[in-house]
Design a protein around this motif. Sequence first.
Motif, mmCIF file in Angstrom:
data_model
loop_
_atom_site.group_PDB
_atom_site.id
_atom_site.type_symbol
_atom_site.label_atom_id
_atom_site.label_comp_id
_atom_site.label_asym_id
_atom_site.label_seq_id
_atom_site.Cartn_x
_atom_site.Cartn_y
_atom_site.Cartn_z
ATOM 1 N N HIS A 31 0.717 -0.885 -0.092
ATOM 2 C CA HIS A 31 -0.058 -0.082 -0.138
ATOM 3 C C HIS A 31 0.823 1.640 -0.480
ATOM 4 C CE1 HIS A 31 -4.366 -2.266 0.760
ATOM 5 N NE2 HIS A 31 -3.168 -2.625 2.163
ATOM 6 N N SER A 32 0.313 2.147 -0.499
ATOM 7 C CA SER A 32 0.849 3.665 0.150
ATOM 8 C C SER A 32 0.109 4.377 0.584
ATOM 9 C CB SER A 32 0.965 4.487 -0.962
ATOM 10 O OG SER A 32 -0.152 5.113 -1.259
ATOM 11 N N ILE A 33 1.055 5.102 1.592
ATOM 12 C CA ILE A 33 0.616 6.073 2.431
ATOM 13 C C ILE A 33 0.646 7.442 3.027
ATOM 14 C CG2 ILE A 33 -0.024 6.128 5.542
ATOM 15 C CD1 ILE A 33 0.073 3.080 5.359
ATOM 16 N N GLU A 34 0.005 8.441 3.053
ATOM 17 C CA GLU A 34 0.160 10.148 3.638
ATOM 18 C C GLU A 34 -0.121 10.592 4.176
ATOM 19 O OE1 GLU A 34 1.233 13.658 0.176
ATOM 20 O OE2 GLU A 34 -0.018 11.927 0.082
ATOM 21 N N VAL A 35 0.545 11.510 5.521
ATOM 22 C CA VAL A 35 -0.515 11.809 6.144
ATOM 23 C C VAL A 35 0.082 13.457 5.735
ATOM 24 C CG1 VAL A 35 -0.220 12.815 7.889
ATOM 25 C CG2 VAL A 35 -0.155 10.495 8.172
ATOM 26 N N ILE A 36 -1.413 14.277 6.046
ATOM 27 C CA ILE A 36 -0.795 15.538 5.892
ATOM 28 C C ILE A 36 -1.863 16.728 6.390
ATOM 29 C CG2 ILE A 36 -1.319 17.270 3.177
ATOM 30 C CD1 ILE A 36 -1.537 14.978 1.754
ATOM 31 N N LEU A 37 -1.024 18.057 6.953
ATOM 32 C CA LEU A 37 -1.792 18.439 7.461
ATOM 33 C C LEU A 37 -1.360 20.342 6.883
ATOM 34 C CD1 LEU A 37 -2.116 19.499 10.771
ATOM 35 C CD2 LEU A 37 -0.169 20.121 11.221
ATOM 36 N N ASP A 97 -3.049 23.983 6.774
ATOM 37 C CA ASP A 97 -3.772 25.206 7.558
ATOM 38 C C ASP A 97 -5.372 25.610 7.687
ATOM 39 O OD1 ASP A 97 -3.451 26.726 5.454
ATOM 40 O OD2 ASP A 97 -2.177 28.092 5.870
ATOM 41 N N PRO A 98 -5.835 26.166 8.071
ATOM 42 C CA PRO A 98 -8.074 26.976 7.569
ATOM 43 C C PRO A 98 -7.543 27.621 6.128
ATOM 44 C CG PRO A 98 -6.546 27.454 9.369
ATOM 45 C CD PRO A 98 -5.832 27.276 9.318
ATOM 46 N N SER A 99 -6.355 27.669 5.554
ATOM 47 C CA SER A 99 -6.264 28.545 4.213
ATOM 48 C C SER A 99 -6.183 27.090 3.130
ATOM 49 C CB SER A 99 -5.372 29.501 3.390
ATOM 50 O OG SER A 99 -6.240 30.438 4.848
ATOM 51 N N SER A 100 -6.439 25.983 3.383
ATOM 52 C CA SER A 100 -6.218 24.468 2.979
ATOM 53 C C SER A 100 -4.236 24.817 2.560
ATOM 54 C CB SER A 100 -7.074 24.485 2.021
ATOM 55 O OG SER A 100 -8.343 24.272 2.745
ATOM 56 N N ASN A 101 -3.459 25.534 2.948
ATOM 57 C CA ASN A 101 -1.971 25.327 2.650
ATOM 58 C C ASN A 101 -1.580 23.987 3.157
ATOM 59 O OD1 ASN A 101 -1.751 27.830 1.129
ATOM 60 N ND2 ASN A 101 -2.236 29.075 3.334
ATOM 61 N N VAL A 102 -0.852 23.019 1.929
ATOM 62 C CA VAL A 102 -0.290 22.281 3.393
ATOM 63 C C VAL A 102 1.045 22.712 4.478
ATOM 64 C CG1 VAL A 102 1.414 20.188 2.869
ATOM 65 C CG2 VAL A 102 -0.788 20.695 0.934
ATOM 66 N N LEU A 103 1.005 22.933 4.885
ATOM 67 C CA LEU A 103 1.993 22.358 6.784
ATOM 68 C C LEU A 103 3.216 21.415 6.801
ATOM 69 C CD1 LEU A 103 -0.211 24.445 9.170
ATOM 70 C CD2 LEU A 103 1.113 25.544 7.916
ATOM 71 N N TYR A 104 2.406 20.607 6.828
ATOM 72 C CA TYR A 104 3.683 19.985 6.383
ATOM 73 C C TYR A 104 2.858 18.055 5.712
ATOM 74 C CZ TYR A 104 5.908 15.066 8.129
ATOM 75 O OH TYR A 104 6.690 13.928 7.937
ATOM 76 N N SER A 105 3.470 17.472 4.694
ATOM 77 C CA SER A 105 3.307 16.195 3.786
ATOM 78 C C SER A 105 4.691 15.035 4.271
ATOM 79 C CB SER A 105 3.138 16.216 2.533
ATOM 80 O OG SER A 105 2.904 14.810 2.133
ATOM 81 N N SER A 106 3.989 13.874 4.636
ATOM 82 C CA SER A 106 4.712 12.859 5.258
ATOM 83 C C SER A 106 5.624 12.645 3.326
ATOM 84 C CB SER A 106 4.206 11.756 5.674
ATOM 85 O OG SER A 106 3.219 11.117 4.813
ATOM 86 N N GLY A 107 4.837 12.894 2.161
ATOM 87 C CA GLY A 107 5.496 12.274 1.291
ATOM 88 C C GLY A 107 4.608 10.506 1.257
ATOM 89 N N ILE A 108 4.475 11.136 -0.583
ATOM 90 C CA ILE A 108 4.459 9.029 -0.056
ATOM 91 C C ILE A 108 5.364 7.923 -0.145
ATOM 92 C CG2 ILE A 108 2.609 7.641 -1.794
ATOM 93 C CD1 ILE A 108 2.113 9.835 -3.608
ATOM 94 N N GLU A 159 -6.043 31.067 13.577
ATOM 95 C CA GLU A 159 -6.524 30.749 14.581
ATOM 96 C C GLU A 159 -7.339 30.235 12.910
ATOM 97 O OE1 GLU A 159 -8.697 32.486 18.084
ATOM 98 O OE2 GLU A 159 -9.195 33.932 16.401
ATOM 99 N N GLY A 160 -8.280 28.829 13.929
ATOM 100 C CA GLY A 160 -8.647 28.307 12.715
ATOM 101 C C GLY A 160 -8.957 26.734 13.015
ATOM 102 N N GLU A 161 -9.189 25.246 12.078
ATOM 103 C CA GLU A 161 -9.395 24.787 12.196
ATOM 104 C C GLU A 161 -8.268 23.826 11.250
ATOM 105 O OE1 GLU A 161 -13.106 22.655 10.454
ATOM 106 O OE2 GLU A 161 -14.044 23.194 12.158
ATOM 107 N N TYR A 162 -6.955 23.804 11.902
ATOM 108 C CA TYR A 162 -5.798 22.151 10.974
ATOM 109 C C TYR A 162 -6.655 20.890 11.125
ATOM 110 C CZ TYR A 162 -3.553 26.535 12.304
ATOM 111 O OH TYR A 162 -2.559 27.917 12.000
ATOM 112 N N ILE A 163 -6.365 20.522 9.835
ATOM 113 C CA ILE A 163 -6.683 19.644 8.979
ATOM 114 C C ILE A 163 -5.826 18.976 8.950
ATOM 115 C CG2 ILE A 163 -8.632 18.197 7.946
ATOM 116 C CD1 ILE A 163 -9.899 20.587 7.645
ATOM 117 N N ALA A 164 -5.996 17.599 9.577
ATOM 118 C CA ALA A 164 -4.939 16.126 9.697
ATOM 119 C C ALA A 164 -5.478 15.052 8.175
ATOM 120 C CB ALA A 164 -3.620 15.161 10.476
ATOM 121 N N TYR A 165 -5.004 14.550 7.536
ATOM 122 C CA TYR A 165 -5.537 13.390 6.655
ATOM 123 C C TYR A 165 -4.328 12.207 6.094
ATOM 124 C CZ TYR A 165 -8.370 17.425 4.408
ATOM 125 O OH TYR A 165 -8.479 18.808 4.206
#
Length: 140
Positions: free
Chosen positions: A71-77, A79-90, A116-122
Amino acid sequence: MIKVIEHRNEELDMSQSQIIFSEDLETIQNGKNNILKVINPILQLNIPFLPTSYSFALVAITDDVNFNEPHSIEVILKDPSSNVLYSSGIQQVPPLPNTDNLNFNLVLKNTVLKSEGEYIAYLIIDEIEVHKQILNIKVK
C-alpha cells in the motif's frame, strides 16, 4: 489526485482509521516490544499569540487493512486556508502478513501556525482519503 469516499469499505478493506493529535510521543522498550506512549492528547490548542511556532505530534492508525498486499500511505496537515503545512510524502508499505494495525507516528517540531481556525490532518491510503481529524487553534 486524492479521492474522497463516503463508504470507505467499498474501496478498501478497512473498518476503522483514526488520527490523534498530542503534545508529544514517546516510545518505551518493553522486552522485545515497543510501547507507544501518547502524551496529552489534544483536540484544541489555546496559544497566547499568532503567528507562532509550535511542536506537537500525531498518530495515524488503521486496522483491518489487507496488509498482505503493498500500500501507499501519506499524512498531510493543512492550515485553515488549505495550505499544506506538512506532508509525509507517499510512503510505500510492503506486504506485512498477519498485520491488522499500522501506526504512522509523526512529531512535528516548530510548525508555523499563522492563524486561528481548523488545522486538518488527512490519512491517505492508496490515494484514498480514509480519515481526517481537526485540530482547532485559538488565541487566548
